[in-house]
Motif scaffolding. Structure first.
Motif, mmCIF file in Angstrom:
data_model
loop_
_atom_site.group_PDB
_atom_site.id
_atom_site.type_symbol
_atom_site.label_atom_id
_atom_site.label_comp_id
_atom_site.label_asym_id
_atom_site.label_seq_id
_atom_site.Cartn_x
_atom_site.Cartn_y
_atom_site.Cartn_z
ATOM 1 N N ASN A 1 0.811 -1.215 0.000
ATOM 2 C CA ASN A 1 0.000 0.000 0.000
ATOM 3 C C ASN A 1 0.845 1.267 0.000
ATOM 4 N N ASP A 2 2.139 1.130 0.214
ATOM 5 C CA ASP A 2 3.047 2.273 0.241
ATOM 6 C C ASP A 2 3.701 2.406 -1.135
ATOM 7 N N TYR A 3 2.998 3.036 -2.067
ATOM 8 C CA TYR A 3 3.496 3.124 -3.441
ATOM 9 C C TYR A 3 4.812 3.893 -3.540
ATOM 10 N N GLY A 4 5.015 4.828 -2.646
ATOM 11 C CA GLY A 4 6.258 5.595 -2.667
ATOM 12 C C GLY A 4 7.483 4.751 -2.371
ATOM 13 N N SER A 5 7.288 3.592 -1.738
ATOM 14 C CA SER A 5 8.435 2.744 -1.391
ATOM 15 C C SER A 5 8.803 1.770 -2.503
ATOM 16 N N TYR A 6 7.981 1.645 -3.525
ATOM 17 C CA TYR A 6 8.224 0.625 -4.553
ATOM 18 C C TYR A 6 9.619 0.725 -5.182
ATOM 19 N N PRO A 7 10.100 1.938 -5.513
ATOM 20 C CA PRO A 7 11.440 1.998 -6.112
ATOM 21 C C PRO A 7 12.551 1.482 -5.191
ATOM 22 N N LYS A 8 12.275 1.381 -3.901
ATOM 23 C CA LYS A 8 13.295 0.909 -2.965
ATOM 24 C C LYS A 8 13.471 -0.606 -2.992
#
Length: 241
Positions: free
Chosen positions: A72-79
């Motif tokens: 649910n944390d889309y901002g973390s996907y690139p990590k």
């Protein structure tokens, strides 16, 4: 009851139609990498110029809702999601059925790519088995063309876990895609081979971060995890006031 029926029908369709639920002992799968407790397998498909890759790892996970919190944390996907530069949700038919857009930046002279996908969650919880799988289904026409990116003409994947017993889970990430444009197949296959390893290696570390613990999501029927309606968190995964 409606939610239970919907999940059951989704599971039935996937079992009948999706290669993600094929026999895990299929001899067509070849082990290509085994390091850091992550196994990467490869399978060739006659109908595609590219190969399918599957990564599998096992680790301790006491709180199963942590996976939902990460997703649910889309901002973390690139990590943690290999090659992904950004992720966003642009439509939602329900918490288990969402439409997502991913972008990836490739080194010059390759053009940047984007994927438009349906993320369909299938869960199975019985006395004998517990699993949650997210199937990623290509929907290239769900958004208007974007001249800044080449859209993947073909993409399919799955990401999820199954409970092995005690606090151990087995996490699987499987991926097949055609990047479109001009990328030689041998280069694309090398890039694809690395994606399951790096994705799982990062995900199993990030999923244990404190900010993803003690969450609760009422649309998931999970057995493990401290987040329950009568605990200190509400159904949105935030502390009760």
């Amino acid at each position: 009851m409606e939610r239970v029926l919907r999940i059951g029908l989704a599971l039935l369709c996937v079992l009948l139609l999706s290669p993600a639920f094929a026999d895990e002992n299929d001899t067509d799968w070849k082990l290509v990498s085994d390091r850091n407790e992550i196994q990467v397998y490869m399978k060739h498909r006659d109908e595609s110029r590219l190969k399918t890759f599957r990564g599998v790892t096992r680790f301790e996970l006491k709180d199963e809702f942590a996976l939902a919190a990460v997703l649910n944390d889309y901002g973390s996907y690139p990590k943690w999601l290999h090659f992904v530069d950004s992720a966003e949700e642009f439509d939602r038919r329900g918490p288990l059925d969402r439409s997502l857009r991913f972008t990836t930046q490739l080194p010059w002279p390759l053009a940047d790519r984007e994927a438009v996908l349906q993320a369909d969650v299938q869960q199975k919880v019985t006395t004998e088995e517990e699993s949650v799988m997210i199937e990623l289904i290509n929907q290239p026409d769900a958004l208007p063309p974007n001249n800044d990116y080449i859209r993947f003409p073909e993409m399919w994947g799955k990401l999820g876990f199954r409970r092995l017993g005690d606090d151990q889970v087995e996490m699987t990430y499987e991926l097949i895609l055609d990047p479109g444009g001009y990328i030689p197949a041998w280069i694309a296959n090398i890039l694809l081979r690395d994606a399951p390893y790096f994705t799982l290696e990062r995900l199993r570390r990030i999923i244990l971060k404190p900010e993803y613990q003690n969450q609760y999501y009422d649309y998931l029927d999970l057995l493990r995890g401290p987040g329950r309606p009568d605990s200190t968190t509400n159904i949105a995964g935030q502390p009760k006031s």
